[in-house]
Enzyme design. Structure first.
Site, PDB file in Angstrom:
ATOM      1  N   SER A 196      72.109  96.784  44.058  1.00  0.00           N
ATOM      2  CA  SER A 196      73.262  96.676  45.205  1.00  0.00           C
ATOM      3  C   SER A 196      74.718  96.674  44.251  1.00  0.00           C
ATOM      4  O   SER A 196      74.768  97.639  43.635  1.00  0.00           O
ATOM      5  CB  SER A 196      72.925  95.504  45.873  1.00  0.00           C
ATOM      6  OG  SER A 196      74.549  95.916  47.150  1.00  0.00           O
ATOM      7  N   ASP A 350      68.591 103.880  53.315  1.00  0.00           N
ATOM      8  CA  ASP A 350      69.907 103.309  52.744  1.00  0.00           C
ATOM      9  C   ASP A 350      70.968 104.505  52.303  1.00  0.00           C
ATOM     10  O   ASP A 350      70.370 104.934  52.342  1.00  0.00           O
ATOM     11  CB  ASP A 350      69.285 102.560  51.589  1.00  0.00           C
ATOM     12  CG  ASP A 350      70.196 101.788  50.930  1.00  0.00           C
ATOM     13  OD1 ASP A 350      71.120 101.642  50.953  1.00  0.00           O
ATOM     14  OD2 ASP A 350      70.187 101.372  49.027  1.00  0.00           O
ATOM     15  N   HIS A 380      68.182  98.835  52.884  1.00  0.00           N
ATOM     16  CA  HIS A 380      69.093  97.511  51.660  1.00  0.00           C
ATOM     17  C   HIS A 380      68.659  96.630  51.905  1.00  0.00           C
ATOM     18  O   HIS A 380      68.637  96.297  52.768  1.00  0.00           O
ATOM     19  CB  HIS A 380      70.522  98.710  52.221  1.00  0.00           C
ATOM     20  CG  HIS A 380      71.931  97.988  51.189  1.00  0.00           C
ATOM     21  ND1 HIS A 380      71.420  98.849  49.407  1.00  0.00           N
ATOM     22  CD2 HIS A 380      72.161  96.540  50.906  1.00  0.00           C
ATOM     23  CE1 HIS A 380      72.647  97.706  49.174  1.00  0.00           C
ATOM     24  NE2 HIS A 380      72.637  97.542  49.673  1.00  0.00           N
TER      25      HIS A 380
END
Length: 410
Positions: A196, A350, A380
């Site tokens: 991320s 995502d 995610h």
């Protein structure tokens, strides 16, 4: 005694009512706002996790409105209650690398020679997340890949505004590269990785290390569902997964602006693309073209949305978003072609999926050796759920297995 009992009973009843209302709100918010495609496996597990997150953020917001505690402080505290265990075959030590907190994971068993080193940057939008939250992830990677792993506890926003986060990651990485042999690590075999926001930091650190001729070349980088651009928030994955837990598109824009200490009301202009100057659209259009994304990733629905007319006042307020130390996709070819071997991990469900696909295309066009793993049922934040008991997702295990395999076979 009877009065005390009545007071306690009343307080308990009030707490129960408040808890019931919060749970009801979390369920309502999830069912009314989120959209989990029918093709996604394990929707009930995902909804359960998402509702817990809604509870946490809602409680934080209530306390913030009451003036008792900032939302982010409560969320960080509650997330820290998740204390995954470290593998017993490893030892860990909390240190500082040039002032940056790190946790170094080393094998208890001796090695015949120098080991590989891996520097890991955790996710959390640069606002939450910590070394402790990633204990199980980092210790598994360290053990299974037979590496010495350094987990970096970079400073968090908003207390420490951008660019403190990537600079801390860079500082810790340079220190480790300069002192690798003290930890039994071959300086030419150092890998950086992150998920991320941590994936973004890893890409930025790798690009900045290209210019450091005084240091060994990075052996590899691992970019796990990172964000690499801030121009187009209407790419196919942003549209298809706009209301997919655990990261809505609107929440992404909100926390992006929070991260940069900007007015969150600008999110509407960011969504439309009004923050992108015309010359930037022309310069980066070849890399941001949706035609660079394979057609199979558009089958769940996609409508090309042109960027809205440019608003100079909006650009001035969010100019940092376009810097290469955030939008690393736009680094020049001369930098990209010098990047080390790369593993890119993307997840189908995502919003950042297409950022990974576009970054992969840039590596491919510049002859950089890479491997790509696409989690067909990934979303995610899935990385942290590889050892969560009944909440474990198969794709989270597959992602970690691919990371370990990539590092082991460098």
């Amino acid at each position: 005694m009877g009065l005390l009992y009545a007071i306690l009973l009343g307080a308990g009843g009030m707490i129960a009512i408040v808890f019931f209302l919060l749970v009801s709100w979390a369920i309502y918010y999830d069912l009314s706002r989120s959209n989990i495609p029918a093709s996604f496996d394990h929707p009930f597990k995902l909804r359960f996790i998402y509702r817990i997150l809604i509870l946490m953020f809602t409680m934080g917001k209530i306390l913030e409105v009451l003036g008792l505690c900032r939302q982010v402080v409560l969320v960080r505290f509650l997330l820290e209650l998740w204390r995954p265990a470290m593998d017993p075959s490893l030892s860990s030590k909390d240190l500082h690398f040039d002032g940056v907190p790190v946790r170094v994971y080393q094998h208890k068993a001796p090695s015949a020679g120098q080991r590989r080193g891996l520097v890991f940057f955790h996710g959390g939008a640069g606002i939450v997340g910590s070394i402790s939250m990633y204990e199980d992830v980092c210790s598994k990677i360290a053990k299974e890949s037979d590496s010495v792993l350094v987990s970096v506890g970079y400073r968090l926003a908003p207390e420490h505004p951008y660019p403190a986060q990537w600079k801390d990651c860079f500082t810790a990485t340079v220190h480790f590269m300069q002192n690798a042999e003290l930890y039994g690590v071959d300086p030419s075999q150092i890998v950086i990785a992150g998920d991320s926001a941590g994936g973004n930091y890893a890409s930025v650190v790798a690009q900045n290390l290209v210019e450091r001729s005084d240091l060994p070349k990075l052996r590899a980088q691992v970019l796990i569902y990172g964000t690499f651009q801030s121009i187009d928030f209407n790419l196919p994955s942003y549209q298809q997964n706009s209301r997919m837990p655990l990261l809505f598109r609107e929440n992404l824009l909100y926390y992006c602006l929070k991260y940069f200490l900007k007015d969150t009301s600008l999110s509407h202009d960011l969504l439309k693309g009004s923050h992108v100057p015309d010359e930037m659209r022309l310069k980066y259009g070849k890399w941001m073209n949706p035609d660079n994304i394979p057609e199979k990733f558009k089958r769940r629905g996609y409508e090309r949305v042109p960027l809205a007319p440019y608003k100079p006042d909006v650009y001035k307020q969010v100019a940092e978003l376009h810097q290469l130390t955030f939008s690393s996709l736009f680094a020049g070819d001369a930098v990209i072609r010098e990047l080390p071997e790369t593993l890119i991990v993307s997840c189908e469900y995502d919003v950042f999926r297409d950022d990974s696909l576009l970054y992969k295309k840039r590596l491919e066009d510049n002859g950089v050796k890479f491997r790509w793993f696409h989690a067909e049922n990934g979303f995610h934040g899935i990385l942290n759920l590889f050892s969560a008991g009944f909440l474990t997702f198969p794709n989270s295990i597959e992602i970690l297995d691919n990371i370990v395999d990539f590092v082991k076979h460098l």
